[in-house]
Design an enzyme around this catalytic site. Structure first.
Site, PDB file in Angstrom:
ATOM      1  N   ALA A   1       6.732  60.540  34.768  1.00 31.15           N
ATOM      2  CA  ALA A   1       6.176  59.183  34.721  1.00 31.15           C
ATOM      3  C   ALA A   1       6.809  58.357  35.826  1.00 31.15           C
ATOM      4  O   ALA A   1       7.977  58.536  36.145  1.00 31.15           O
ATOM      5  CB  ALA A   1       6.465  58.532  33.371  1.00 31.15           C
ATOM      6  N   CYS A   2       6.010  57.487  36.439  1.00 29.01           N
ATOM      7  CA  CYS A   2       6.547  56.589  37.476  1.00 29.01           C
ATOM      8  C   CYS A   2       5.959  55.202  37.249  1.00 29.01           C
ATOM      9  O   CYS A   2       5.013  55.046  36.484  1.00 29.01           O
ATOM     10  CB  CYS A   2       6.205  57.126  38.864  1.00 29.01           C
ATOM     11  SG  CYS A   2       4.445  57.231  39.197  1.00 29.01           S
ATOM     12  N   PRO A   3       6.510  54.178  37.906  1.00 28.48           N
ATOM     13  CA  PRO A   3       6.098  52.804  37.581  1.00 28.48           C
ATOM     14  C   PRO A   3       4.591  52.530  37.679  1.00 28.48           C
ATOM     15  O   PRO A   3       4.036  51.904  36.783  1.00 28.48           O
ATOM     16  CB  PRO A   3       6.877  51.956  38.592  1.00 28.48           C
ATOM     17  CG  PRO A   3       8.073  52.774  38.917  1.00 28.48           C
ATOM     18  CD  PRO A   3       7.606  54.197  38.885  1.00 28.48           C
TER      19      PRO A   3
END
Lengths: 100, 148
Positions: free
Chosen positions: A8-10
């Site tokens: 997951a990333c921003p």
């Protein structure tokens, strides 16, 4: 080894999926069974099954933001890394797993 | 269509992040994908601040989520020479995939294409093939094959 993980990333648009592909590719090369759940712009995909988590030797969390469902991994061996590391240096990630 | 032929350019002469972003933004504006360049550039810059989008493999994926974007797009450039993306790392870049996504009116079909492109970029053969091409038409055909 059986390995499960979450990426997951921003923004959840690109790196979440690059990290997933990178870990699965390298894992396959090294002969591991790797399953990666993505938590990105489309929500949770390739959601890990309870059985897969139970059977996993290691959990990789390649996350750059808050993720859901961490309680699923209680009691498991967890390697927490940066999303960028999963993309740029997958070999090192698996080296770390081997030395856990 | 997330990628159209007019969003693809090959063997560009630019040698800095800012210059190649300018060039790709100009393409995206011409193609009617960005209504407000400044707003979009701010979103891209903010994302780069979080962490560099050049993560090796000669690839950078600058991206911005902003309502300055009218329709989700990917603008693609190859540069004639590799250049250093920013001061954060030694990572060199020759392949730039600049992504724009609006905050409103997002559709999963578009997001899925972006996810598929991102995954595809991890394949060595795909990157090598794209970097070897000199013909925009061929590059577009290769890129379109991912969307499907």
């Amino acid at each position: 080894m059986k390995i499960v993980g979450v990426t997951a990333c921003p923004t959840g648009i690109a790196h979440t999926y690059m990290a997933q592909a990178s870990l699965m590719k390298k894992g396959k090369e090294l002969g591991h069974n790797v399953l990666i759940e993505t938590q990105g712009s489309m929500g949770i995909e390739s959601e890990l099954k309870k059985k897969d988590i139970q059977e996993a030797d290691v959990v990789i969390l390649a996350v750059g933001c808050a993720v859901e469902g961490l309680e699923r991994f209680n009691g498991k061996k967890i390697l927490k890394i940066e999303v960028g590391e999963a993309i740029s240096h997958p070999q090192e990630v698996f080296d770390k797993i081997a030395s856990l | 269509m997330v990628i159209t032929k007019d969003l693809v350019c090959l063997n560009r002469p630019e040698r800095t992040k800012e210059a190649i972003l300018d060039a790709l933004c100009a393409k995206a504006v011409e193609a009617g994908r960005i209504a407000d360049v400044q707003g979009y550039r701010e979103a891209v810059a903010k994302r780069e601040e979080e962490f560099s989008t050049a993560l090796g493999y000669l690839v950078a994926l600058p991206h911005g989520q902003s309502d300055a974007v009218t329709t989700p797009f990917v603008a693609v450039a190859t540069t004639s020479e590799a250049f250093r993306w920013d001061d954060r790392s030694e990572n060199l870049v020759r392949l730039v995939f600049m992504i724009g996504v609006p905050l409103k009116n997002r559709e999963n079909t578009h997001l899925r294409i972006l996810a598929n492109i991102s995954r595809k970029l991890m394949e060595d053969e795909f990157r090598e093939k794209l970097l070897s091409l000199n013909d925009t038409e061929e590059a577009f055909a290769l890129l379109s094959s991912i969307e499907a």
